[in-house]
Design a protein around this motif. Structure first.
Motif, PDB file in Angstrom:
ATOM      1  N   ASN A  54       8.668 -26.622 -18.984  1.00 55.72           N
ATOM      2  CA  ASN A  54       8.031 -27.817 -19.532  1.00 55.72           C
ATOM      3  C   ASN A  54       7.496 -28.697 -18.416  1.00 55.72           C
ATOM      4  O   ASN A  54       7.454 -29.919 -18.514  1.00 55.72           O
ATOM      5  CB  ASN A  54       9.011 -28.597 -20.411  1.00 55.72           C
ATOM      6  CG  ASN A  54       9.221 -27.880 -21.724  1.00 55.72           C
ATOM      7  OD1 ASN A  54       8.296 -27.317 -22.282  1.00 55.72           O
ATOM      8  ND2 ASN A  54      10.453 -27.876 -22.201  1.00 55.72           N
ATOM      9  N   PHE A  55       7.137 -28.050 -17.329  1.00 52.24           N
ATOM     10  CA  PHE A  55       6.561 -28.714 -16.163  1.00 52.24           C
ATOM     11  C   PHE A  55       5.089 -28.301 -16.081  1.00 52.24           C
ATOM     12  O   PHE A  55       4.748 -27.167 -16.389  1.00 52.24           O
ATOM     13  CB  PHE A  55       7.334 -28.276 -14.913  1.00 52.24           C
ATOM     14  CG  PHE A  55       6.804 -28.849 -13.632  1.00 52.24           C
ATOM     15  CD1 PHE A  55       7.174 -30.126 -13.231  1.00 52.24           C
ATOM     16  CD2 PHE A  55       5.930 -28.114 -12.830  1.00 52.24           C
ATOM     17  CE1 PHE A  55       6.680 -30.658 -12.045  1.00 52.24           C
ATOM     18  CE2 PHE A  55       5.439 -28.649 -11.650  1.00 52.24           C
ATOM     19  CZ  PHE A  55       5.814 -29.925 -11.256  1.00 52.24           C
ATOM     20  N   ASP A  58       6.790 -20.597 -18.151  1.00 59.23           N
ATOM     21  CA  ASP A  58       7.394 -20.958 -19.436  1.00 59.23           C
ATOM     22  C   ASP A  58       8.237 -22.227 -19.322  1.00 59.23           C
ATOM     23  O   ASP A  58       9.166 -22.427 -20.080  1.00 59.23           O
ATOM     24  CB  ASP A  58       8.241 -19.791 -19.963  1.00 59.23           C
ATOM     25  CG  ASP A  58       9.411 -19.479 -19.049  1.00 59.23           C
ATOM     26  OD1 ASP A  58       9.441 -20.009 -17.923  1.00 59.23           O
ATOM     27  OD2 ASP A  58      10.298 -18.712 -19.442  1.00 59.23           O
ATOM     28  N   TYR A  96      13.701 -29.024 -12.176  1.00 59.28           N
ATOM     29  CA  TYR A  96      13.829 -28.909 -13.632  1.00 59.28           C
ATOM     30  C   TYR A  96      15.135 -29.522 -14.119  1.00 59.28           C
ATOM     31  O   TYR A  96      15.417 -29.523 -15.315  1.00 59.28           O
ATOM     32  CB  TYR A  96      13.744 -27.438 -14.047  1.00 59.28           C
ATOM     33  CG  TYR A  96      12.554 -26.753 -13.428  1.00 59.28           C
ATOM     34  CD1 TYR A  96      11.276 -26.946 -13.956  1.00 59.28           C
ATOM     35  CD2 TYR A  96      12.682 -25.972 -12.278  1.00 59.28           C
ATOM     36  CE1 TYR A  96      10.171 -26.361 -13.368  1.00 59.28           C
ATOM     37  CE2 TYR A  96      11.577 -25.382 -11.688  1.00 59.28           C
ATOM     38  CZ  TYR A  96      10.329 -25.581 -12.234  1.00 59.28           C
ATOM     39  OH  TYR A  96       9.231 -25.010 -11.644  1.00 59.28           O
ATOM     40  N   TYR A 134      17.015 -14.057 -16.084  1.00 47.76           N
ATOM     41  CA  TYR A 134      16.162 -13.507 -17.148  1.00 47.76           C
ATOM     42  C   TYR A 134      16.621 -12.159 -17.681  1.00 47.76           C
ATOM     43  O   TYR A 134      15.838 -11.435 -18.259  1.00 47.76           O
ATOM     44  CB  TYR A 134      14.710 -13.425 -16.678  1.00 47.76           C
ATOM     45  CG  TYR A 134      13.986 -14.725 -16.857  1.00 47.76           C
ATOM     46  CD1 TYR A 134      13.062 -14.899 -17.887  1.00 47.76           C
ATOM     47  CD2 TYR A 134      14.252 -15.798 -16.024  1.00 47.76           C
ATOM     48  CE1 TYR A 134      12.408 -16.099 -18.065  1.00 47.76           C
ATOM     49  CE2 TYR A 134      13.607 -17.005 -16.190  1.00 47.76           C
ATOM     50  CZ  TYR A 134      12.692 -17.155 -17.212  1.00 47.76           C
ATOM     51  OH  TYR A 134      12.054 -18.344 -17.392  1.00 47.76           O
ATOM     52  N   ARG A 148      17.424 -24.037 -14.075  1.00 47.14           N
ATOM     53  CA  ARG A 148      16.753 -24.601 -15.240  1.00 47.14           C
ATOM     54  C   ARG A 148      17.705 -24.997 -16.344  1.00 47.14           C
ATOM     55  O   ARG A 148      17.275 -25.405 -17.418  1.00 47.14           O
ATOM     56  CB  ARG A 148      15.714 -23.604 -15.765  1.00 47.14           C
ATOM     57  CG  ARG A 148      14.632 -23.447 -14.740  1.00 47.14           C
ATOM     58  CD  ARG A 148      13.315 -22.968 -15.177  1.00 47.14           C
ATOM     59  NE  ARG A 148      12.971 -23.045 -16.566  1.00 47.14           N
ATOM     60  CZ  ARG A 148      12.226 -22.132 -17.156  1.00 47.14           C
ATOM     61  NH1 ARG A 148      11.793 -21.088 -16.480  1.00 47.14           N
ATOM     62  NH2 ARG A 148      11.904 -22.263 -18.416  1.00 47.14           N
ATOM     63  N   ASN A 149      19.001 -24.845 -16.101  1.00 46.14           N
ATOM     64  CA  ASN A 149      19.955 -25.249 -17.146  1.00 46.14           C
ATOM     65  C   ASN A 149      21.063 -26.082 -16.516  1.00 46.14           C
ATOM     66  O   ASN A 149      21.505 -25.799 -15.396  1.00 46.14           O
ATOM     67  CB  ASN A 149      20.535 -24.020 -17.844  1.00 46.14           C
ATOM     68  CG  ASN A 149      21.221 -24.383 -19.151  1.00 46.14           C
ATOM     69  OD1 ASN A 149      21.195 -25.548 -19.576  1.00 46.14           O
ATOM     70  ND2 ASN A 149      21.849 -23.405 -19.773  1.00 46.14           N
ATOM     71  N   GLU A 154      11.014 -14.510 -14.613  1.00 40.76           N
ATOM     72  CA  GLU A 154      10.905 -13.265 -15.380  1.00 40.76           C
ATOM     73  C   GLU A 154      11.863 -12.287 -14.717  1.00 40.76           C
ATOM     74  O   GLU A 154      12.208 -12.461 -13.549  1.00 40.76           O
ATOM     75  CB  GLU A 154       9.456 -12.760 -15.329  1.00 40.76           C
ATOM     76  CG  GLU A 154       9.146 -11.562 -16.207  1.00 40.76           C
ATOM     77  CD  GLU A 154       9.494 -11.757 -17.672  1.00 40.76           C
ATOM     78  OE1 GLU A 154      10.583 -11.279 -18.081  1.00 40.76           O
ATOM     79  OE2 GLU A 154       8.691 -12.385 -18.395  1.00 40.76           O
TER      80      GLU A 154
END
Lengths: 327, 332
Positions: free
Chosen positions: A96-97, A94, A302, A241, A266-267, A218
């Motif tokens: 954007n890579f 999920d 990311y 997650y 990722r953030n 996940e």
């Protein structure tokens, strides 16, 4: 019990300043044929040294080579195998890579060692131990197009031979920390038996090294109790997650080494120390393994490079506080 | 939904033809955008050229005979970044790799997301002023904005998404107030995490559209909706615009199993291929779609925005599409 800080995969290849564009510029010159493979390779060597230095400077106990040479975590392995062709781009879970999807057209076999030289280069240059990272057989099979029609199981078997041979090579090269990534099992939890069988094959070739399996993108809570039976030394998780995973760990305990991916890879938000420490405190209560890791939830590609570095620095500071508290 | 269209004063033919949103930017505009970014031309000069390009694309769409037009997005770069730049609460990140040697900057939510005034309304008004045919209002949806941004402010993805929905609701209201009767909300990321659809994506879409009198379309790309169908039908919109040209058959099977209950825009032209489809191929795709949806449910358009194709390819593809639709209309 000891607590180590570690990287679990990629590190951003470029930064934002003009001095940090070297890899991108070399890539584009290599693509257009202005520089040779060897010249590009030498730039990749330099950038690899740079990102190892950054991780060491951030204070990590265990680093990676940052996967600077990798196009993506899937095709980097698959493109060197007999029986595999490399197809178009597909979204990587999920994110954007995007990765290039392998197409299996014949029997999958290793022609040469894929990671050994990369590992040796990084290990020789790093003052800290280097964790070798490879995509696991189940995920490689799941993300491939099976043009032979032999079915997922056959693919997993063949990829597991490849990964087992890679692990043997890495151990031979002196790797003490080896991480196998298996994100796809969290999307297909019903296949956990297939994963277990594949990893038995891999683990049997790994004396003298800690084999970790890393699960991400996940919540792993729903299959956590089953994962405790996997024939590996360390389980490593993405905690971003949901809460389910922590509950399952607190419920079932843990007698393996454990990687706590509490730093969101990722953030860009920098973690609050107290929140991370609170989770570690709870886990320590039920923990029966020898070694805990504090690590990012996934590879760091990311994130922008300066944020990746700040996240690692912050993670090291948090780990220091935890050590003081536990001691 | 034909009744809703009529109530809005829209008298569209059967199988209305439209496009997904973006058209390729002409060379002079690409050059002007580069010069503007380098500080070499001012915003007024850039704007003139954006208007010129918009006029050209409106004329092209009229000449092709499309039924529902778009402004072509000559003034937009990235679909998420464009809105992030015009909402309060956003910053922009450093470079992040998307694949190979491609890098981009992501929006970063750094504070309370707020609508500070109309974002797309002026452009919509400009485009609608050039034609009698309806021009769609076009925005990027809250779920996609959330999923494609870093979030440093809100405690959860849900909170970020719902805050974006409240801000975008203001934009939708402003578009409707200006006269837009068809509004498209692009949600290419909607199935990034399927369990979030019932958790908050449906609620976010409701927040955006609630109380606004317009015909709502949502655009969702291929590789997305098969994971969330039929649950996705709960999104409170009138029309789902789906990328289907490369999976037509699978979808027909899927829709046989779970009938499509709303209007649907079938993406029948592949925007990722340079090849211009011939009329017969598209006609066959329309007929296949009509095996599972009624003619009064069906709209026809390309798979996705055309901005990555050349102008010639775009026009060629659309011409074949319009001709195919004409021939099917005659036979219904």
């Amino acid at each position: 019990m000891e607590l180590l800080t570690a990287s679990v995969g990629s590190y951003p290849k470029i930064g934002d300043g003009p001095e940090a564009q070297r890899h991108r510029q070399a890539y584009s010159r290599w693509e257009s044929g202005e520089i040779t493979d060897e010249e590009f390779e030498s730039i990749q060597d330099q950038v690899t040294l740079e990102v190892i230095r950054e991780q060491v400077e951030a204070g990590l106990d265990v680093v990676t080579d940052g996967q600077i040479r990798w196009y993506d975590p899937v095709s980097h392995i698959a493109r060197k195998l007999a029986g595999c062709e490399i197809d178009g781009l597909l979204r990587f879970f999920d994110t954007n890579f995007y990765f290039r999807q392998p197409v299996v057209v014949g029997r999958i076999e290793r022609r040469e060692s894929v990671l050994r030289r990369e590992f040796e280069f990084a290990a020789a240059a790093s003052p800290k131990p280097v964790r070798a990272v490879i995509m696991g057989p189940y995920t490689l099979a799941r993300l491939s197009i099976d043009r032979r029609g032999a079915g997922t199981r056959a693919l997993v078997d063949e990829f597991s031979e490849v990964v087992a041979a890679e692990v043997r090579d890495l151990v031979g090269a002196g790797a003490r920390f080896i991480q196998i990534d298996e994100p796809a099992i969290l999307v297909h939890p019903e296949d956990v038996n297939i994963l277990a069988r594949a990893l038995e094959h891999v683990a049997s070739s790994s004396r003298n090294a800690e084999i970790a399996v890393h699960f991400y993108f996940e919540d792993a809570g729903k299959i956590y109790p089953r994962l405790l039976d996997l024939p590996v030394d360390c389980l490593s998780f993405d905690f971003t997650y949901g809460e389910n995973l922590l509950d399952e760990i607190l419920d079932a305990g843990c007698d393996k080494n454990l990687g706590l991916g509490l730093i969101d890879g990722r953030n860009t938000r920098i973690e609050e120390g107290e929140k991370v420490i609170e989770v570690v405190r709870k886990v320590v209560e039920v923990f029966e393994g020898r070694r805990l890791y504090l690590n990012p939830s996934c590879g760091l590609e990311y994130l922008p490079r300066d944020v990746a570095f700040r996240k690692l620095q912050n993670m090291v500071r948090i780990a220091e506080r935890i050590r003081e508290e536990i001691a | 939904m034909r009744k809703k269209l009529r109530d809005l004063g829209l008298d569209l033919p059967l199988l209305p033809t439209t496009t997904v949103g973006s058209f390729p930017k002409p060379a002079y505009l690409q050059e002007a955008r580069r010069l503007h970014a380098a500080g070499k031309i001012d915003v007024r000069r850039l704007r003139e050229l954006e208007e010129k390009a918009t006029r050209e694309w409106i004329s092209a769409q009229l000449e092709l005979g499309l039924d529902v037009l778009v402004d072509g997005e000559m003034y937009r770069g990235d679909m998420a970044t464009y809105f992030a730049e015009h909402l309060d609460g956003f910053g922009i990140s450093g470079l992040v790799r998307s694949y190979g040697n491609r890098y981009y900057r992501k929006p970063v939510i750094k504070g309370e997301v707020r609508w500070r005034g109309p974002i797309t309304v002026e452009w919509w008004r400009f485009a609608q002023g050039l034609t009698e045919k309806p021009v769609k209002g076009m925005i990027t949806g809250p779920y996609t904005m959330m999923d494609w941004s870093f979030n440093e402010f809100y405690p959860s993805r849900r909170d970020a998404c719902l805050a974006l929905a409240r801000a975008l609701h203001e934009e939708v209201k402003a578009l409707a107030k200006a006269g837009a009767r068809i509004i498209q909300i692009d949600e290419p990321a909607i199935s990034a995490r399927p369990k979030e659809l019932p958790e908050f994506a449906v609620e976010a879409m409701r927040t955006v559209t609630e109380g606004v009198n317009a015909y709502f379309i949502t655009h969702i790309c291929y590789g997305a909706f098969e994971f969330i169908y039929p649950q996705m039908l709960e999104l409170p919109v009138d029309n789902f615009d789906l990328e289907t040209s490369n999976s037509n058959l699978d979808l027909v099977d899927l829709f046989r199993k779970y009938p499509f209950t709303k209007d649907i825009s079938f993406g029948l032209v592949d925007v990722h291929s340079h090849v211009v489809e011939d009329r017969r191929t598209i006609e066959a795709r329309i007929r296949r779609a009509l095996e599972v949806v009624r003619p009064d449910q069906l709209w026809v358009d390309p798979d996705c925005g055309l901005k990555t194709r050349t102008a010639e390819e775009s026009i060629g593809k659309l011409r074949a599409m319009v001709e195919a639709v004409k021939s099917v209309r005659e036979s219904i």
